[in-house]
Design an enzyme around this catalytic site. Structure first.
Site, short mmCIF file in Angstrom:
data_model
loop_
_atom_site.label_atom_id
_atom_site.label_comp_id
_atom_site.label_asym_id
_atom_site.label_seq_id
_atom_site.Cartn_x
_atom_site.Cartn_y
_atom_site.Cartn_z
N TYR A 1 0.86 -1.12 0.13
CA TYR A 1 0.06 -0.07 0.00
C TYR A 1 0.96 1.24 0.23
O TYR A 1 2.05 1.16 0.31
CB TYR A 1 -0.84 -0.15 1.18
CG TYR A 1 -0.35 0.25 2.44
CD1 TYR A 1 0.57 -0.64 3.18
CD2 TYR A 1 -0.52 1.78 3.28
CE1 TYR A 1 0.99 -0.35 4.52
CE2 TYR A 1 0.16 1.76 4.38
CZ TYR A 1 0.79 0.86 5.16
OH TYR A 1 1.36 1.20 6.11
N LYS B 1 6.63 -1.84 1.65
CA LYS B 1 5.44 -1.33 2.51
C LYS B 1 4.37 -2.38 2.22
O LYS B 1 3.31 -2.21 1.50
CB LYS B 1 5.04 0.21 1.86
CG LYS B 1 4.12 0.79 2.74
CD LYS B 1 4.27 2.36 2.68
CE LYS B 1 3.07 2.99 3.23
NZ LYS B 1 3.36 3.11 4.78
N GLU C 1 11.85 2.22 14.07
CA GLU C 1 10.87 3.59 13.39
C GLU C 1 9.67 3.24 14.29
O GLU C 1 9.37 2.46 15.12
CB GLU C 1 10.51 3.18 11.86
CG GLU C 1 9.93 2.14 11.60
CD GLU C 1 9.89 1.87 10.04
OE1 GLU C 1 9.61 2.74 9.44
OE2 GLU C 1 9.79 0.60 9.78
N LEU D 1 11.11 1.38 6.78
CA LEU D 1 10.52 1.99 5.64
C LEU D 1 11.25 3.05 5.34
O LEU D 1 11.38 4.23 6.06
CB LEU D 1 8.97 2.33 5.85
CG LEU D 1 8.29 2.93 4.63
CD1 LEU D 1 8.15 1.53 3.71
CD2 LEU D 1 6.92 3.32 4.92
N1 PDD Z 1 2.76 5.22 7.30
N2 PDD Z 1 7.41 3.72 8.81
C1 PDD Z 1 6.23 3.04 8.84
C2 PDD Z 1 6.09 1.82 9.43
C3 PDD Z 1 5.05 3.55 8.09
O1 PDD Z 1 4.00 2.94 8.23
C4 PDD Z 1 5.17 4.93 7.69
C5 PDD Z 1 4.10 5.55 6.86
C6 PDD Z 1 6.43 5.61 7.65
C7 PDD Z 1 6.51 7.07 6.95
O2 PDD Z 1 6.47 7.06 5.70
P1 PDD Z 1 6.00 8.13 4.61
O3 PDD Z 1 6.78 9.04 5.14
O4 PDD Z 1 6.37 7.55 3.22
O5 PDD Z 1 4.57 8.31 4.85
C8 PDD Z 1 7.62 4.98 8.18
C9 PDD Z 1 1.66 5.47 6.70
C10 PDD Z 1 1.26 6.71 6.70
C11 PDD Z 1 0.58 4.61 7.23
O6 PDD Z 1 0.76 3.58 7.51
O7 PDD Z 1 -0.58 5.22 7.43
#
Ligand code: PDD
Length: 285
Positions: free
Chosen positions: A33, A149, A182, A207
């Site tokens: 996703y 992801k 993270e 990620l």
């Molecule tokens: N989450 N690390 C994890 C485990 C994440 O699920 C996310 C993002 C990030 C940050 O990635 P980005 O800056 O590309 O959004 C880091 C999304 C927002 C979610 O699962 O809703």
């Protein structure tokens, strides 16, 4: 206004946006996703999100369900049909529908694709950022490839729930060596006493956040010093500032870690500045 979801080629009323019971996303979490921020009716950093989607799909050997150009049209159309000005657009691709069997289905099985969009209350988001959030820490019990992801998010779900039950908004995962990997849905950052901004380098253990990349650019432009190295929860608790980044939150200050105040227990100035500067370093489409 009723919400609309894109499901496998059709725009449907949200309540009728259904996926088959033998979709591999449902049965095996066999899919990936993306979440993009929507701001002033534009998608933020679409190009980088689609590049990461392509990478995640390739890692799992799932076909991109349509050409990137068409995918972009679906993303924008879903935003438009839901009249989202500020919010998020969510995209999910799975290996498709097939008789339940762990191994891949027959070649040619069409991947499933879903896109939804929803508004958020910007005033509320700014209010939350002005207050900052609390985080808890817990052992990172995820698989070895959080760089993909994947929709397989059970450890993240349990971590986030543990945070909620502890009165916190986010959980930071700690690896076997004691370093923060993270957040359950965000990347983790600290600011040291010397004013250096520290975040873990990108590897298979986290990620590669798109917001993280934007903040890296913002730091360079602001003349701050960025050090990409792992840090421990102990170091974070003694840091001058801490914050998290994610498409859904941009830059969110962290004011408590496991109940200990970070700095003076209020959002720090660097986090606030990076939040203000963020969109100057993002791309809008
Ligand atoms: N989450 N690390 C994890 C485990 C994440 O699920 C996310 C993002 C990030 C940050 O990635 P980005 O800056 O590309 O959004 C880091 C999304 C927002 C979610 O699962 O809703």
């Amino acid at each position: 206004m009723s919400r609309i979801a894109y499901v496998n080629g059709r725009y449907r009323p949200h309540r009728n946006a259904l996926i088959h019971v033998e979709d591999r996303g449902y049965q095996f979490a066999d899919g990936v996703y993306e979440v993009c921020e929507v701001r002033a009716a534009h998608i933020v950093d679409e190009r980088r999100h689609l590049a990461r989607l392509t990478r995640s799909l390739a890692a799992l050997r799932i076909e991109l369900p349509m050409r990137p150009k068409a995918l972009s049209i679906v993303l924008h159309e879903t935003v438009r049909r839901n009249r989202v000005r500020d919010g998020i657009v969510y995209l999910q691709v799975t290996r498709g529908v097939a008789r339940r069997d762990h191994a891949f289905p027959a070649p040619g099985t069409a991947p499933s694709m879903v896109v939804t969009a929803r508004s958020h209350d910007t005033a509320k988001a700014e209010h939350a950022a002005a207050a900052g959030i609390a985080v808890i820490t817990l052992a990172d019990n995820r698989w070895a490839r959080p760089d993909i992801k994947s929709v397989s998010l059970l450890p993240n779900v349990l971590a986030k729930q543990a945070a909620r039950e502890a009165g916190a908004r986010e959980a930071w995962f700690i690896d076997a060596r004691g370093f923060v990997t993270e957040g359950a849905s965000s990347n983790a950052w600290i600011v040291t006493a010397a004013g250096d901004v520290v975040t873990r380098p990108v590897d298979n253990g986290i990620l590669n956040g798109i917001s993280r990349a934007v903040v890296v650019d913002a730091i360079a432009a602001t003349g701050l010093r960025l050090i990409e190295r792992p840090f421990t929860a102990t170091e974070a608790k003694a840091a001058r500032e801490a914050f998290v980044t994610a498409a859904s939150q941009i830059v969110q200050p962290v004011v408590r870690i496991d109940g200990n105040p970070v700095g003076d227990g209020r959002p720090g100035p660097l986090a606030a500045a990076l939040r203000r500067e963020f969109h100057r370093h993002a791309e809008f489409t």
